[in-house]
Write a protein that holds these residues in place. Structure first.
Motif, mmCIF file in Angstrom:
data_model
loop_
_atom_site.group_PDB
_atom_site.id
_atom_site.type_symbol
_atom_site.label_atom_id
_atom_site.label_comp_id
_atom_site.label_asym_id
_atom_site.label_seq_id
_atom_site.Cartn_x
_atom_site.Cartn_y
_atom_site.Cartn_z
ATOM 1 N N SER A 268 11.047 -37.742 -43.730
ATOM 2 C CA SER A 268 12.114 -38.621 -43.245
ATOM 3 C C SER A 268 11.654 -39.496 -42.089
ATOM 4 N N VAL A 269 10.673 -39.006 -41.337
ATOM 5 C CA VAL A 269 10.132 -39.772 -40.201
ATOM 6 C C VAL A 269 8.665 -40.067 -40.488
ATOM 7 N N PRO A 270 8.269 -41.323 -40.499
ATOM 8 C CA PRO A 270 6.896 -41.644 -40.842
ATOM 9 C C PRO A 270 5.936 -41.416 -39.686
ATOM 10 N N LYS A 271 4.673 -41.242 -40.038
ATOM 11 C CA LYS A 271 3.588 -41.257 -39.072
ATOM 12 C C LYS A 271 3.037 -42.676 -39.022
ATOM 13 N N THR A 272 2.686 -43.134 -37.855
ATOM 14 C CA THR A 272 2.015 -44.425 -37.746
ATOM 15 C C THR A 272 0.525 -44.198 -37.947
ATOM 16 N N LYS A 273 -0.018 -44.788 -38.993
ATOM 17 C CA LYS A 273 -1.430 -44.630 -39.324
ATOM 18 C C LYS A 273 -2.162 -45.933 -39.052
ATOM 19 N N LEU A 274 -3.479 -45.816 -38.842
ATOM 20 C CA LEU A 274 -4.328 -46.982 -38.585
ATOM 21 C C LEU A 274 -5.399 -47.103 -39.659
ATOM 22 N N CYS A 275 -5.708 -48.335 -40.026
ATOM 23 C CA CYS A 275 -6.817 -48.603 -40.928
ATOM 24 C C CYS A 275 -7.525 -49.869 -40.470
ATOM 25 N N ASN A 276 -8.725 -50.076 -40.956
ATOM 26 C CA ASN A 276 -9.469 -51.302 -40.697
ATOM 27 C C ASN A 276 -9.599 -52.055 -42.016
ATOM 28 N N VAL A 277 -9.464 -53.375 -41.963
ATOM 29 C CA VAL A 277 -9.486 -54.185 -43.184
ATOM 30 C C VAL A 277 -10.524 -55.292 -43.070
ATOM 31 N N TYR A 278 -11.454 -55.307 -44.015
ATOM 32 C CA TYR A 278 -12.459 -56.368 -44.103
ATOM 33 C C TYR A 278 -12.014 -57.391 -45.134
ATOM 34 N N THR A 279 -11.993 -58.662 -44.729
ATOM 35 C CA THR A 279 -11.729 -59.761 -45.659
ATOM 36 C C THR A 279 -12.991 -60.603 -45.774
ATOM 37 N N PRO A 280 -13.284 -61.136 -46.957
ATOM 38 C CA PRO A 280 -14.581 -61.763 -47.208
ATOM 39 C C PRO A 280 -14.729 -63.146 -46.584
ATOM 40 N N PRO A 328 -16.559 -61.718 -54.155
ATOM 41 C CA PRO A 328 -15.842 -61.469 -52.893
ATOM 42 C C PRO A 328 -14.840 -60.343 -53.084
ATOM 43 N N PHE A 329 -14.719 -59.486 -52.093
ATOM 44 C CA PHE A 329 -13.807 -58.347 -52.186
ATOM 45 C C PHE A 329 -13.219 -58.036 -50.830
ATOM 46 N N ILE A 330 -12.158 -57.241 -50.845
ATOM 47 C CA ILE A 330 -11.515 -56.752 -49.627
ATOM 48 C C ILE A 330 -11.796 -55.258 -49.524
ATOM 49 N N ALA A 331 -12.134 -54.797 -48.333
ATOM 50 C CA ALA A 331 -12.410 -53.375 -48.107
ATOM 51 C C ALA A 331 -11.434 -52.823 -47.084
ATOM 52 N N VAL A 332 -10.866 -51.660 -47.394
ATOM 53 C CA VAL A 332 -9.923 -50.995 -46.500
ATOM 54 C C VAL A 332 -10.542 -49.671 -46.063
ATOM 55 N N PHE A 333 -10.758 -49.519 -44.770
ATOM 56 C CA PHE A 333 -11.274 -48.264 -44.210
ATOM 57 C C PHE A 333 -10.065 -47.448 -43.761
ATOM 58 N N ALA A 334 -9.789 -46.395 -44.504
ATOM 59 C CA ALA A 334 -8.548 -45.648 -44.302
ATOM 60 C C ALA A 334 -8.751 -44.423 -43.424
ATOM 61 N N SER A 335 -7.663 -43.969 -42.819
ATOM 62 C CA SER A 335 -7.644 -42.705 -42.083
ATOM 63 C C SER A 335 -7.228 -41.622 -43.071
ATOM 64 N N GLY A 336 -8.164 -40.721 -43.401
ATOM 65 C CA GLY A 336 -7.955 -39.794 -44.502
ATOM 66 C C GLY A 336 -7.193 -38.541 -44.191
ATOM 67 N N THR A 337 -6.654 -38.406 -43.005
ATOM 68 C CA THR A 337 -5.924 -37.187 -42.669
ATOM 69 C C THR A 337 -4.824 -37.507 -41.663
ATOM 70 N N VAL A 338 -4.143 -36.493 -41.201
ATOM 71 C CA VAL A 338 -3.097 -36.645 -40.191
ATOM 72 C C VAL A 338 -3.495 -35.840 -38.967
#
Length: 498
Positions: A268-280, A328-338
């Motif tokens: 019901s309450v979300p966690k704020t997560k962070l990721c990094n995004v590479y654009t070409p 050209p591609f987009i890459a998302v570096f995700a946070s894999g845990t909480v």
């Protein structure tokens, strides 16, 4: 598919002159399940829609008039395999006469007000006599004469008959040409074309599976190092945006294993997560790009690939793209845990498809078909790629790379084959799986080998055509060594050849 219609002796397909388009329906597979992201196109009108998760589409257009594309008045008649085809540009009289070589009239039909359009009339199904016929056809003053001998091929294509020319009182069957064509296609399915005679109707479509549709032929890449020049900055680099925040509702820290695929409840309450995004380089929001989600190792975070890669990861991407080694591609570096909770890694698949992917798709111009999505990860992230990715979400991703995959939860070859088979791989085929590990990696060599060895013998879904294992890369359990594997994988997943 041609639809046989009998209306008197002749069936006419009038050109559509609707004031608007209201075409809708549902696309499903042979099992009755909705097919999402299917392309539904009205060919002549050149407009399309994509199905949602429920398989529904809706094509609408308001127009003062939808006239034929060309107003040129051209009459045309041809005979092909027993089918007379008339192209009528304006309301005209249409006539057909069938004679034998002695000049005797075997049949004569006419219509005084054939409407504009293309009309086909089937002679072969009614003229099986093995003799030459003279067929005279006309549109108004335009007349053509044909010589025709009914062949067994013509007859076989149209079914059986009594073998004689029908009398004047008998009806001739006719094939009415469609006014437009609905073309429906989806990854993993055979494209289907359906003739429609109305723009205001409901058309439900069932697509048959075709695992060869959209599956590229991959050339394995097995370099043992990244070229030194790929460490040099390019003139117009891409952009790495760090600390991109998004709300995550589908998370858990109570799971102790990623398989069998767990059910993760929405919080019901979300966690704020962070990721990094590479654009070409030259990123254009008006274009759509393939994407890759890249996972980190245990106790690490999305910044670790940036901090420990050598060459710098964004520079590697820039060089791959500018040298045209990849699209050209987009890459998302995700946070894999909480909160760096070990068990949190096992629930990440739910967050990936329910939170992260929708967020990225709303903010960046990425393609939404599974064939344009890849997932890769180092160490514990490699475990996630194989378990919560390949073994769980084959419907959303088609490309996977386990880079030094290690840690509890890394599936064996038998597990991978089992869980891939359970995800309808005929409809959602694996495009490619690459597993790489350093030659001196004492941490991941066992788990990576256990996942790879014998995999192609476990079933029909993973073969030498869509899988390779590499364990000869000089190096240890670290990001620069894993980067060599990532370099190889990107050149396969995002090859300019497909």
């Amino acid at each position: 598919m041609k639809h046989v219609v009998t209306l008197g002796w002749i069936a006419l397909a009038a050109t559509l002159h609707a004031q608007s388009i209201h075409l809708h329906g549902r696309v499903s597979n042979v099992a009755g399940q909705p097919v999402a992201d299917a392309s539904v196109e009205l060919v002549k009108q050149g407009i399309r829609d994509a199905t949602g998760p429920d398989g529904l589409y809706s094509i609408t257009k308001l127009s003062a008039s939808m006239q034929p594309k060309s107003s040129t008045h051209t009459e045309h008649i041809r005979l092909d395999k027993g089918v007379l085809e008339f192209t009528v540009s304006r309301t005209s009289a249409v006539k057909i006469e069938v004679h034998d070589l002695n000049g005797s009239t075997l049949d004569r039909k006419s219509l005084s007000d054939a409407q504009p359009g293309v009309h086909r009339f089937d002679l072969a199904s009614r003229t099986m006599a093995n003799r030459m016929l003279i067929v005279q056809a006309s549109i108004g003053p335009f007349v053509r004469t044909f010589r025709y001998i009914p062949s067994q091929t013509d007859v076989a294509e149209r079914g059986s008959s009594n073998g004689s020319i029908p009398s004047a009182g008998r009806e001739l069957a006719s094939l009415a040409t469609e006014s437009d064509t609905l073309k429906v296609s989806a990854i993993g399915h055979a494209t289907k074309k359906i003739a429609i005679a109305s723009y205001d109707t409901t058309v439900d479509v069932i697509l048959e599976a075709d695992p060869n549709v959209g599956v590229p032929k991959v050339t394995p890449q097995k370099a043992t190092s990244v070229p030194a020049m790929y460490g040099n900055a390019v003139a117009n680099p891409g952009k790495m945006t760090t600390n991109v925040s998004y709300p995550a509702y589908y998370y858990s820290t109570s799971l102790s294993s990623p398989l069998p695929p767990p059910k993760v409840a929405k919080q019901s309450v979300p966690k704020t997560k962070l990721c990094n995004v590479y654009t070409p380089p030259g990123y254009d929001p008006q274009k759509q790009y393939p994407m890759i989600v890249i996972m980190h190792g245990i106790t690490d975070n999305p910044n670790t690939w940036i901090e420990r890669s050598n060459p710098k990861i964004a520079t590697l991407f820039d060089n791959l793209i500018t040298s045209k080694a990849t699209k050209p591609f987009i890459a998302v570096f995700a946070s894999g845990t909480v909160d760096n909770n070990t068990n949190g890694y096992y629930a990440f698949g739910a967050e990936l498809v329910n939170d992260l992917l929708p967020f990225i798709e709303s903010k960046y111009s990425v393609r939404k078909d599974r064939g344009s999505r890849a997932m890769a990860g180092f160490s514990f992230g490699g475990m996630q790629t194989l378990s919560v990715g390949l073994c769980t979400h084959l419907k959303q991703f088609a490309w996977f790379a386990g880079l030094h995959a290690a840690g509890p939860g890394t599936p064996s070859a038998s597990d991978i084959a089992k869980y891939v088979a359970a995800q309808d791989p005929q409809t959602y085929p694996l495009h490619y799986l690459y597993i790489g590990v350093g030659a001196s990696d004492g941490t991941a060599s066992g788990s990576s080998s256990n996942a790879a060895n014998g995999l192609t013998s476990k079933g029909p879904n993973i073969t030498s055509a869509n899988f390779s294992f590499q364990n000869n890369i000089p190096g240890y359990h670290d990001y620069p060594t894993a980067e060599v594997s990532l370099y190889n994988f990107l050149r396969m997943a995002f090859s300019p050849e497909y």
